[in-house]
Design an enzyme around this catalytic site. Sequence first.
Site, short mmCIF file in Angstrom:
data_model
loop_
_atom_site.label_atom_id
_atom_site.label_comp_id
_atom_site.label_asym_id
_atom_site.label_seq_id
_atom_site.Cartn_x
_atom_site.Cartn_y
_atom_site.Cartn_z
N ASP A 284 0.83 -1.20 0.00
CA ASP A 284 0.00 0.00 0.00
C ASP A 284 0.87 1.25 0.00
OD1 ASP A 284 0.81 -0.92 2.58
OD2 ASP A 284 -0.42 0.62 3.50
N ASP A 285 0.24 2.36 -0.35
CA ASP A 285 0.88 3.68 -0.30
C ASP A 285 2.20 3.72 -1.07
OD1 ASP A 285 -1.26 4.27 1.30
OD2 ASP A 285 -0.15 4.28 3.18
#
Length: 882
Positions: A284-285
Amino acid sequence: MVLSGRSTRLFVTGLTALSVLVAPAATAAPETAAVPKVWPVPQQVDAGRGALTVPATVGEVLGEHADPAAVAVVEQALRGAGAKRFVPGPAELTVYLGGPATDALGRLGVQGPGGLPSGGYALAADRASGTLALSGADARGTFYAAQTLRQLVTGHRIPQVKVRDWPAMPLRGVIEGFYGAPWSQADRLAQLDFYGRTKQNIYVYSPKDDPFLRARWRDTYPADKLAEIKALVDRGAANHVDFTYALSPGLSICYSDPAETTKLVAKFQSMWDIGVRSFAIPLDDISYTKWNCDADAAKFGTGGAAAGAAQSFLLNAVQKQFIATHPGIDKLQMVPTEYYDLADSGYKTALRTQLDPRVVVEWTGVGVIAPTITADQAKQAHQVFGHDILVWDNYPVNDYITDRLLMGPYVGREPGIAGQLAGVTANPMVQAESSKIAEFTSADFMWNPKAYDPDASWRAALADLGGRAVAPLTVFSENNYAGALDRVPGKPDQDSPVLRPLLDAFWSALDGHGDLLGATWRLDDYLRKLASNPADLRKGMAGNPAFLDEIGPWLDKLGLLGDAGRHAVKMLLAQRFGDNAGAWAERRATAGRYARAQAIVVQTARGTKQPLPCLFVCTPFLDKALSKVDTSFGVPLRPVATTAGLGTFQDNAPSRMVDRDDGTFYWSDWNPPAGSSVGVDLGAVKPVGHVEIKMGNPKSPNDYVHHGVLEYSADGNSWTQAATATDQPVVSADLPAGATARYVRLRVTATQEFWVVVREFSVGTLDNPPLAVTGGPAGNLPAAADGDASTVYTGVSPAPGEALTVTAASARALDRVTVLASDPAPRAEIQVGSGGQWRTVGFLAGAYTSVRTDGRPADGVRLVWRAGSPAPRINEIVPRFR
């Protein structure tokens, strides 16, 4: 009710004594339930009659492999009830635990734990036979049975009861996945004990700021750090909590390079060697449109589908080389880059079709912080990702609003999600101890969502954390209550749920609608609890210094807000009954405490912030109270910011549109729908002139109303269009000559993808033109007549005959002059004049002075200082022109 001046002062200043006289009589406590409440709420409880008394000697019949942690919990609970010694074999009270308990349950006609999922258990306490039987579907279930027994013991007794219980979700726990300073080792160890007590079974170690998880994912841990992780693994095992190690290589990994997979597997192996049996790879991110190596572009191509293929390639290799080769390991978990919606895409299609079906996918719901998660959404997530779904739930995490504590219950999740998910992990706050309140309630929901009562669970969480200090902890928590799960577009945060209606009732009664005496007492009683909250909570929870350290700035500010609120109530009452001098004295006390509260700061990962307890209730009340009383003194009304159809992002409240500071701003929490608006309420119908609305800021230059109309209205119902705004971050317009309005707004006329930032929304009014301040003694002269009674002109000691002069642009009929000063009160003559001709109309008489004039035209007011006057401190000189 009509009161004399003397009675008014008694009424205002005697609220504490009055509370003793009119406080409602105590009511008898309800009868104690036969079976104490157990948390998480069990699936099945059958209460019998009577109870077992715990004797000094207790017999134990334990299974060959009885869970040591369960035995320890049982013995500790019974010792607390009076047991002195434990002997093997039957006794007056016999505890059967583990395998032998199943036979004991059978003799009592109680169904055992057979057929229950992991963590399920059966428990029975039988008075006639002196039997206490605890048996789990596995060792974890027996441990959970012991945790239930711990809560059933009351004094020296155990109620006769039968419990058959099991978790609705396989995985239930917490993910330390926030940005900012990671929890300390002591925090984590305490959390793991807490998870065991609340029957949670997974802790995901994923702090964003651990460099060995992200930036240095290839590097092995130093020996001391590895020892800390092993201590966590061991503490988790003692509490039947699986420690999940989450490695995040996405910032730099080359997916197609076999050597990278080898390094990742080696890192996992180092964790396996210290006892870790659960692993995750969060992706993620990160950017998935930019590769970290050219080889990935050559192998996978470009775009979201290519990213999904590359990630599947890596995860499948880890599944084959590591997960499949380690018997007893849990399923591999992963966090996709698209983790926050249900829209299908090339990326999700690649995961659905190429990722090994045994991998569990983590998902946050519809949105990074999902206000609701429904059973249908959970089902769709399973379909769109094509894998079992573990929810990464971003509550009560506050790394995006570091100035707030989110201490309300877990809400907004349908019970039916339990049948669609592998489980839920809640992402907590930076403040570990404070997170336990929400974590307690989320654990309760995950275990038995059909029986979940958010309010009851929340109150149980407060009792669990606060102990004997539950009353002050409740007051503190309900004023740090609202979180993202309570918010939907266009709906304000539901903070301070107890104080809000008390204030509404008080305002209504103050306006003549209701029992003013009763409304005042009830409000003052609660504000008194706020004011004393710092002392009460610090005394009551002295045994939990970590919690008190976490909440210190919020606690101190809440106390000052409560104290300011009590003075504000007295101020309003004094003003209501004509005691202007008393109102001014209380106004200064209110403003002083309010200013002290606003000066408190806290250092966070996002810089220095003001802690924001009671954000959407206390601050508006104090602002409104001060404005109302200032108006009674003749100080011009200050505009109030308004919004319609829009929520608030983080702490960027609407009031920042009218604070005369371009550096602060209102920020909506959603892209504005057509028909929504931002605006101001001038408080009364006034002649209006120039309007200027400054929107956007350097960090979000497109966040403004791209298509809108500027409108004004006298009644809020009938609107007149003044201008249109198309792609203008700054709207500037002159309203027609003779225009009057109370309300001015910028209304959105077309849906847009950007949110809205408003730095300042200013409306020029023609009834209160600026006043010029000249003379002396030297000091910050403009503050003496700037329309703000909170600012103070402070001069040096004046020379006799020296004068401070306030001049209007033209002569107008003058009816009254009011001077608001701070102690020590200066000495001066009050003179009014026109064309340079002055006449004395009165003298300063303390901090509050108001003198009538004869209504003749005047263009100025001045204070002529008398001999011996102390250095002047003037909040406002208010000439009341017609």
